[in-house]
Design an enzyme around this catalytic site. Structure first.
Site, PDB file in Angstrom:
ATOM      1  N   GLU A  28       0.861  -1.373  -0.335  1.00  0.00           N
ATOM      2  CA  GLU A  28      -0.061  -0.218   0.040  1.00  0.00           C
ATOM      3  C   GLU A  28       0.966   1.553  -0.178  1.00  0.00           C
ATOM      4  O   GLU A  28       0.109   2.154   0.258  1.00  0.00           O
ATOM      5  CB  GLU A  28      -0.871   0.337   0.722  1.00  0.00           C
ATOM      6  CG  GLU A  28      -1.706  -0.745   1.194  1.00  0.00           C
ATOM      7  CD  GLU A  28      -2.611  -0.949   2.641  1.00  0.00           C
ATOM      8  OE1 GLU A  28      -2.078  -0.268   3.641  1.00  0.00           O
ATOM      9  OE2 GLU A  28      -3.504  -2.166   2.439  1.00  0.00           O
ATOM     10  N   GLU A  29       2.272   0.813  -1.099  1.00  0.00           N
ATOM     11  CA  GLU A  29       2.889   2.366  -0.280  1.00  0.00           C
ATOM     12  C   GLU A  29       3.222   2.657  -1.892  1.00  0.00           C
ATOM     13  O   GLU A  29       3.391   1.656  -2.597  1.00  0.00           O
ATOM     14  CB  GLU A  29       4.459   1.930   0.406  1.00  0.00           C
ATOM     15  CG  GLU A  29       3.654   1.522   1.582  1.00  0.00           C
ATOM     16  CD  GLU A  29       5.760   1.568   2.750  1.00  0.00           C
ATOM     17  OE1 GLU A  29       6.336   1.952   1.831  1.00  0.00           O
ATOM     18  OE2 GLU A  29       5.569   1.146   4.282  1.00  0.00           O
TER      19      GLU A  29
END
Length: 114
Positions: A28-29
């Site tokens: 999720e980065e």
């Protein structure tokens, strides 16, 4: 999760220069390389993107619009003690975790002791 990440990606793409390079980094980065930007320029870009995401209605729920926020870590070459690509990532990651510790929904510039 993918709907939110996709929309965040769209917001980022609409607000970068043609020379900038956004990429998904990990689950999720996201990471954005900003060539020809100093730390102040990178910080302004990060804060602008953070505010745009904070304002966005991602989708409707029975309770109203779904909102999201992001935490952002900023590092810069050559203005910091960076000697490798790994350092850029390590320093941005340290600033990201500092942003999360300080209450999330913020952009933090790496500093020694972060």
């Amino acid at each position: 999760g993918n709907v939110v990440l996709n929309k965040i990606g769209q917001i980022i793409l609409k607000n970068l220069r043609s020379a900038d390079f956004p990429t998904r980094y990990g689950g999720e980065e996201l990471a954005i390389l900003l060539p020809n930007s100093d730390v102040e320029g990178a910080s302004k870009c990060a804060e602008n993107i953070r505010k745009l995401i904070e304002k966005e209605n991602f989708f409707m729920t029975s309770d109203g619009p779904f909102k999201a926020t992001v935490s952002i870590g900023v590092s810069s070459f050559p203005s910091m003690n960076i000697t490798s690509v790994e350092d850029i990532i390590k320093f941005a990651d340290a600033a990201l975790y500092k942003a999360k510790r300080e209450g999330k929904n913020r952009a933090v510039i790496f500093s020694e002791g972060a």
